[in-house]
Write a protein that holds these residues in place. Structure first.
Motif, PDB file in Angstrom:
ATOM      1  N   THR A   2       0.851  -1.178   0.000  1.00 18.97           N
ATOM      2  CA  THR A   2       0.000   0.000   0.000  1.00 18.97           C
ATOM      3  C   THR A   2       0.888   1.229   0.000  1.00 18.97           C
ATOM      4  N   VAL A   4       1.467   5.446   0.129  1.00 17.27           N
ATOM      5  CA  VAL A   4       0.847   6.642   0.689  1.00 17.27           C
ATOM      6  C   VAL A   4       0.179   7.384  -0.452  1.00 17.27           C
ATOM      7  N   ARG A   9       1.069  13.095  -0.198  1.00 15.83           N
ATOM      8  CA  ARG A   9       2.475  13.394  -0.506  1.00 15.83           C
ATOM      9  C   ARG A   9       2.612  14.756  -1.171  1.00 15.83           C
ATOM     10  N   LYS A  28       9.082  12.234   6.084  1.00 13.01           N
ATOM     11  CA  LYS A  28       8.103  11.295   5.543  1.00 13.01           C
ATOM     12  C   LYS A  28       6.757  11.545   6.203  1.00 13.01           C
ATOM     13  N   LYS A  30       2.596   9.929   6.552  1.00 15.58           N
ATOM     14  CA  LYS A  30       1.756   8.756   6.385  1.00 15.58           C
ATOM     15  C   LYS A  30       0.447   8.992   7.126  1.00 15.58           C
ATOM     16  N   ARG A  31      -0.646   8.473   6.574  1.00 16.76           N
ATOM     17  CA  ARG A  31      -1.935   8.598   7.245  1.00 16.76           C
ATOM     18  C   ARG A  31      -2.354   7.238   7.760  1.00 16.76           C
ATOM     19  N   GLU A  32      -2.751   7.222   9.030  1.00 21.31           N
ATOM     20  CA  GLU A  32      -3.277   6.017   9.663  1.00 21.31           C
ATOM     21  C   GLU A  32      -4.644   6.387  10.223  1.00 21.31           C
ATOM     22  N   ILE A  36      -2.530  11.826  10.723  1.00 19.09           N
ATOM     23  CA  ILE A  36      -1.422  11.976   9.787  1.00 19.09           C
ATOM     24  C   ILE A  36      -0.152  12.059  10.627  1.00 19.09           C
ATOM     25  N   ALA A  88       5.697   3.419   0.077  1.00 23.50           N
ATOM     26  CA  ALA A  88       4.864   2.861   1.142  1.00 23.50           C
ATOM     27  C   ALA A  88       5.062   3.618   2.451  1.00 23.50           C
ATOM     28  N   GLU A  89       6.236   4.177   2.655  1.00 22.84           N
ATOM     29  CA  GLU A  89       6.520   4.894   3.900  1.00 22.84           C
ATOM     30  C   GLU A  89       6.316   6.397   3.776  1.00 22.84           C
ATOM     31  N   GLY A  90       6.019   6.892   2.579  1.00 23.90           N
ATOM     32  CA  GLY A  90       5.643   8.288   2.394  1.00 23.90           C
ATOM     33  C   GLY A  90       6.787   9.287   2.420  1.00 23.90           C
ATOM     34  N   TRP A  91       7.947   8.900   1.923  1.00 23.50           N
ATOM     35  CA  TRP A  91       9.066   9.836   1.874  1.00 23.50           C
ATOM     36  C   TRP A  91       8.703  10.994   0.945  1.00 23.50           C
TER      37      TRP A  91
END
Length: 101
Positions: A2, A4, A9, A28, A30-32, A36, A88-91
Protein backbone atom coordinates in the motif's frame (compact mmCIF):
# COMPACT_ATOMS: atom_id res chain seq x y z
CA UNK A 1 2.05 -3.04 -0.95
CA UNK A 2 0.00 0.00 0.00
CA UNK A 3 1.49 3.34 -1.01
CA UNK A 4 0.85 6.64 0.69
CA UNK A 5 -1.82 8.43 -1.29
CA UNK A 6 -0.46 10.91 -3.84
CA UNK A 7 -2.69 13.73 -2.53
CA UNK A 8 -1.05 13.51 0.90
CA UNK A 9 2.48 13.39 -0.51
CA UNK A 10 1.77 16.37 -2.80
CA UNK A 11 0.23 18.34 0.06
CA UNK A 12 3.33 17.70 2.17
CA UNK A 13 5.74 18.62 -0.60
CA UNK A 14 3.92 21.89 -1.25
CA UNK A 15 3.71 22.74 2.46
CA UNK A 16 7.42 22.00 2.97
CA UNK A 17 8.59 24.35 0.21
CA UNK A 18 10.89 26.82 1.95
CA UNK A 19 10.55 25.03 5.30
CA UNK A 20 13.47 22.60 5.07
CA UNK A 21 16.35 23.51 7.38
CA UNK A 22 19.81 22.29 6.23
CA UNK A 23 20.01 19.89 9.20
CA UNK A 24 16.92 17.98 8.04
CA UNK A 25 17.88 14.68 6.43
CA UNK A 26 14.50 13.07 5.76
CA UNK A 27 10.80 13.90 5.91
CA UNK A 28 8.10 11.29 5.54
CA UNK A 29 4.35 11.45 5.95
CA UNK A 30 1.76 8.76 6.38
CA UNK A 31 -1.93 8.60 7.25
CA UNK A 32 -3.28 6.02 9.66
CA UNK A 33 -7.04 6.47 9.88
CA UNK A 34 -7.71 10.03 10.99
CA UNK A 35 -4.12 10.63 12.09
CA UNK A 36 -1.42 11.98 9.79
CA UNK A 37 2.08 11.21 11.04
CA UNK A 38 4.90 13.48 9.90
CA UNK A 39 8.35 12.15 10.76
CA UNK A 40 11.43 14.34 10.42
CA UNK A 41 14.95 12.96 10.77
CA UNK A 42 17.52 15.66 11.51
CA UNK A 43 21.28 15.52 11.89
CA UNK A 44 21.19 17.84 14.91
CA UNK A 45 18.72 19.52 17.24
CA UNK A 46 16.60 22.00 15.32
CA UNK A 47 16.26 25.56 16.51
CA UNK A 48 13.02 27.39 17.15
CA UNK A 49 12.85 28.85 13.63
CA UNK A 50 13.15 25.42 12.02
CA UNK A 51 10.56 23.91 14.38
CA UNK A 52 8.20 26.82 13.72
CA UNK A 53 8.56 26.36 9.95
CA UNK A 54 7.75 22.64 10.29
CA UNK A 55 4.75 23.45 12.47
CA UNK A 56 3.41 25.85 9.84
CA UNK A 57 3.92 23.15 7.18
CA UNK A 58 2.08 20.61 9.37
CA UNK A 59 -0.82 23.05 9.73
CA UNK A 60 -0.97 23.52 5.96
CA UNK A 61 -1.01 19.76 5.42
CA UNK A 62 -3.81 19.12 7.90
CA UNK A 63 -5.81 21.97 6.34
CA UNK A 64 -5.97 19.85 3.18
CA UNK A 65 -7.36 16.95 5.26
CA UNK A 66 -9.83 18.60 7.66
CA UNK A 67 -11.11 15.29 9.08
CA UNK A 68 -7.59 14.43 10.30
CA UNK A 69 -5.22 15.48 13.04
CA UNK A 70 -1.46 15.63 12.58
CA UNK A 71 1.33 14.36 14.80
CA UNK A 72 4.85 15.62 14.17
CA UNK A 73 7.91 13.72 15.39
CA UNK A 74 11.50 14.97 15.09
CA UNK A 75 14.21 12.34 15.45
CA UNK A 76 17.84 13.45 15.78
CA UNK A 77 20.09 10.81 14.25
CA UNK A 78 23.23 10.50 12.19
CA UNK A 79 22.71 6.77 11.65
CA UNK A 80 22.18 5.47 8.13
CA UNK A 81 18.72 6.26 6.80
CA UNK A 82 16.32 3.32 6.79
CA UNK A 83 16.19 0.96 3.84
CA UNK A 84 12.46 0.89 3.17
CA UNK A 85 9.99 1.35 0.37
CA UNK A 86 9.82 5.12 -0.03
CA UNK A 87 6.32 5.09 -1.56
CA UNK A 88 4.86 2.86 1.14
CA UNK A 89 6.52 4.89 3.90
CA UNK A 90 5.64 8.29 2.39
CA UNK A 91 9.07 9.84 1.87
CA UNK A 92 8.64 13.40 0.58
CA UNK A 93 12.16 14.74 1.13
CA UNK A 94 15.66 13.28 1.41
CA UNK A 95 18.78 15.37 1.63
CA UNK A 96 21.80 14.48 -0.50
CA UNK A 97 24.42 13.01 1.77
CA UNK A 98 28.05 12.28 1.02
CA UNK A 99 27.59 8.56 1.57
CA UNK A 100 25.27 8.46 -1.45
CA UNK A 101 28.00 9.44 -3.89
Amino acid sequence: MTIVEPELRLSAQCALLGAIHPAIRLVKIKREGATIRMTIVAAEDLGNDAIDALSVAATEIVADFPMCQIEKQVIVSTDALPKENILAEGWVYQRLEHSIR
